[in-house]
Design a protein around this motif. Structure first.
Motif, PDB file in Angstrom:
ATOM      1  N   LYS A 103      15.899  10.799   7.267  1.00  0.00           N
ATOM      2  CA  LYS A 103      17.276  10.316   7.076  1.00  0.00           C
ATOM      3  C   LYS A 103      17.331   9.338   5.906  1.00  0.00           C
ATOM      4  CE  LYS A 103      18.527  11.236  11.831  1.00  0.00           C
ATOM      5  NZ  LYS A 103      18.989  10.715  13.152  1.00  0.00           N
ATOM      6  N   SER A 104      16.787   9.809   4.811  1.00  0.00           N
ATOM      7  CA  SER A 104      16.725   9.008   3.592  1.00  0.00           C
ATOM      8  C   SER A 104      17.386   9.764   2.453  1.00  0.00           C
ATOM      9  CB  SER A 104      15.265   8.709   3.250  1.00  0.00           C
ATOM     10  OG  SER A 104      15.152   8.106   1.991  1.00  0.00           O
ATOM     11  N   PHE A 105      18.113   9.035   1.633  1.00  0.00           N
ATOM     12  CA  PHE A 105      18.912   9.660   0.575  1.00  0.00           C
ATOM     13  C   PHE A 105      18.920   8.723  -0.625  1.00  0.00           C
ATOM     14  CE2 PHE A 105      21.949  12.325  -1.304  1.00  0.00           C
ATOM     15  CZ  PHE A 105      23.151  11.689  -1.573  1.00  0.00           C
ATOM     16  N   SER A 106      17.848   8.706  -1.386  1.00  0.00           N
ATOM     17  CA  SER A 106      17.742   7.767  -2.499  1.00  0.00           C
ATOM     18  C   SER A 106      18.286   8.383  -3.789  1.00  0.00           C
ATOM     19  CB  SER A 106      16.301   7.309  -2.687  1.00  0.00           C
ATOM     20  OG  SER A 106      15.476   8.414  -2.959  1.00  0.00           O
ATOM     21  N   LEU A 107      18.765   7.527  -4.658  1.00  0.00           N
ATOM     22  CA  LEU A 107      19.352   7.942  -5.938  1.00  0.00           C
ATOM     23  C   LEU A 107      18.444   7.505  -7.070  1.00  0.00           C
ATOM     24  CD1 LEU A 107      21.834   9.009  -7.622  1.00  0.00           C
ATOM     25  CD2 LEU A 107      22.628   6.623  -7.643  1.00  0.00           C
ATOM     26  N   PHE A 166      16.263  13.625  -1.186  1.00  0.00           N
ATOM     27  CA  PHE A 166      16.829  13.767   0.147  1.00  0.00           C
ATOM     28  C   PHE A 166      15.730  14.153   1.116  1.00  0.00           C
ATOM     29  CE2 PHE A 166      19.462  14.489   3.576  1.00  0.00           C
ATOM     30  CZ  PHE A 166      19.572  15.812   3.963  1.00  0.00           C
ATOM     31  N   GLN A 167      15.476  13.294   2.070  1.00  0.00           N
ATOM     32  CA  GLN A 167      14.479  13.534   3.097  1.00  0.00           C
ATOM     33  C   GLN A 167      15.216  13.583   4.442  1.00  0.00           C
ATOM     34  OE1 GLN A 167      11.176  13.936   2.396  1.00  0.00           O
ATOM     35  NE2 GLN A 167      11.542  13.608   0.199  1.00  0.00           N
ATOM     36  N   LYS A 168      15.560  14.781   4.877  1.00  0.00           N
ATOM     37  CA  LYS A 168      16.411  14.916   6.059  1.00  0.00           C
ATOM     38  C   LYS A 168      15.763  14.349   7.308  1.00  0.00           C
ATOM     39  CE  LYS A 168      19.477  18.193   8.360  1.00  0.00           C
ATOM     40  NZ  LYS A 168      19.944  19.616   8.422  1.00  0.00           N
ATOM     41  N   VAL A 176      15.215   4.062 -12.490  1.00  0.00           N
ATOM     42  CA  VAL A 176      15.359   3.199 -11.317  1.00  0.00           C
ATOM     43  C   VAL A 176      15.756   4.056 -10.118  1.00  0.00           C
ATOM     44  CG1 VAL A 176      17.814   2.701 -11.757  1.00  0.00           C
ATOM     45  CG2 VAL A 176      16.425   1.059 -10.463  1.00  0.00           C
ATOM     46  N   THR A 177      15.300   3.638  -8.950  1.00  0.00           N
ATOM     47  CA  THR A 177      15.636   4.359  -7.715  1.00  0.00           C
ATOM     48  C   THR A 177      16.304   3.402  -6.735  1.00  0.00           C
ATOM     49  OG1 THR A 177      13.807   5.919  -7.983  1.00  0.00           O
ATOM     50  CG2 THR A 177      14.734   5.678  -5.771  1.00  0.00           C
ATOM     51  N   LEU A 178      17.468   3.816  -6.260  1.00  0.00           N
ATOM     52  CA  LEU A 178      18.211   3.039  -5.270  1.00  0.00           C
ATOM     53  C   LEU A 178      18.036   3.712  -3.907  1.00  0.00           C
ATOM     54  CD1 LEU A 178      21.548   2.478  -7.252  1.00  0.00           C
ATOM     55  CD2 LEU A 178      19.361   1.270  -7.444  1.00  0.00           C
ATOM     56  N   SER A 179      17.741   2.915  -2.901  1.00  0.00           N
ATOM     57  CA  SER A 179      17.454   3.500  -1.597  1.00  0.00           C
ATOM     58  C   SER A 179      18.669   3.501  -0.680  1.00  0.00           C
ATOM     59  CB  SER A 179      16.302   2.749  -0.925  1.00  0.00           C
ATOM     60  OG  SER A 179      16.721   1.430  -0.599  1.00  0.00           O
ATOM     61  N   CYS A 180      18.660   4.464   0.232  1.00  0.00           N
ATOM     62  CA  CYS A 180      19.720   4.582   1.229  1.00  0.00           C
ATOM     63  C   CYS A 180      19.144   5.297   2.441  1.00  0.00           C
ATOM     64  CB  CYS A 180      20.905   5.371   0.670  1.00  0.00           C
ATOM     65  SG  CYS A 180      22.181   5.788   1.896  1.00  0.00           S
ATOM     66  N   THR A 181      19.317   4.727   3.601  1.00  0.00           N
ATOM     67  CA  THR A 181      18.974   5.415   4.840  1.00  0.00           C
ATOM     68  C   THR A 181      20.204   5.448   5.719  1.00  0.00           C
ATOM     69  OG1 THR A 181      18.180   3.378   5.879  1.00  0.00           O
ATOM     70  CG2 THR A 181      16.544   4.747   4.775  1.00  0.00           C
ATOM     71  N   TYR A 182      20.260   6.429   6.592  1.00  0.00           N
ATOM     72  CA  TYR A 182      21.448   6.602   7.416  1.00  0.00           C
ATOM     73  C   TYR A 182      21.041   7.070   8.795  1.00  0.00           C
ATOM     74  CZ  TYR A 182      20.526  11.418   6.159  1.00  0.00           C
ATOM     75  OH  TYR A 182      19.914  12.632   5.983  1.00  0.00           O
TER      76      TYR A 182
END
Lengths: 116, 114
Positions: free
Chosen positions: B73-77, B68-70, B19-25
């Motif tokens: 600005k994406s940082f998925s787990l 990590f896609q700088k 499973v992949t959890l998404s996060c953007t910042y």
């Protein structure tokens, strides 16, 4: 790894009384400690940041006279909820940061406060 | 304002699946750290993984890895071989500019189905 303890884990107090929560870093010196409040099914809400020997910096909307924070040493910070009311009932979490290089915070297990 | 967005309030995964959890910042800093924390039912916050922004290589910790896609600005787990013990709230976080205090996302509740 770095360990942070909190005491008590649960506390019930009557409306109008004060309650103190302790946060200790057990195996490292915490230059900065943070206090959070967490409502059910929500994220952590930062209440204040404290540095040893300095006055705490409170986040906007947090009453500093109600939530007294003392960071007396590099291993101990306390949060005192004064004149508690039922709306202060919540889960309070502290964290500590000692490694300035990585910005990592180490979290305590939390304290559940119930005001009756 | 600096923000962290976790767009998935809840996710489910079958045991042993991925499973992949998404996060953007949003930050204007060039060098920073990013974190994923896990909060199981005990409510103890546990560090899952940490990424240093200046490092090109994605961080990995056993079954946990990040994408990590700088620039984006994406940082998925990514959690591989999901286990029942992975069921928890997962929070993405990073330190606000010039401070040590975290900006947290709203969290993703992960359910693991047996």
């Amino acid at each position: 790894g770095a360990v942070v303890s909190q005491h008590p884990s649960r506390v019930i107090c009557k409306s109008g009384t004060s309650v103190k929560i302790e946060c200790r870093s057990l195996d490292f010196q915490a230059t900065t400690m943070f206090w959070y409040r967490q409502f059910p099914k929500q994220s952590l809400m930062l209440m204040a940041t404290s540095n040893e020997g300095s006055k705490a910096t409170y986040e906007q909307g947090v009453e500093k006279d109600k939530f007294l924070i003392n960071h007396a040493s590099l291993t101990l910070s306390t949060l005192t909820v004064t004149s508690a009311h039922p709306e202060d009932s919540s889960f309070y979490i502290c964290s500590a940061s000692g490694d300035r290089g990585t910005y990592e915070q180490y979290f305590g297990p939390g304290t559940r406060l119930t005001v009756t | 304002a600096q923000t962290v967005t976790q767009s998935q309030p809840e996710m489910s995964v079958q045991e042993a699946e991925t499973v992949t959890l998404s996060c953007t910042y949003d930050t204007s800093e060039s060098d920073y750290y990013l974190f994923w924390y896990k909060q199981p039912p005990s409510r103890q916050m546990i560090l899952v993984i940490r990424q240093e922004a200046y490092k090109q290589q994605n961080a990995t910790e056993n079954r946990f890895s990040v994408n990590f896609q700088k620039a984006a600005k994406s940082f998925s787990l990514k959690i591989s071989d999901s286990q029942l013990g992975d069921a928890a709230m997962y929070f993405c976080a990073y330190p606000a500019s010039g401070t040590y205090k975290y900006i947290f996302g709203t969290g993703t509740r992960l359910k693991v189905l047996a």
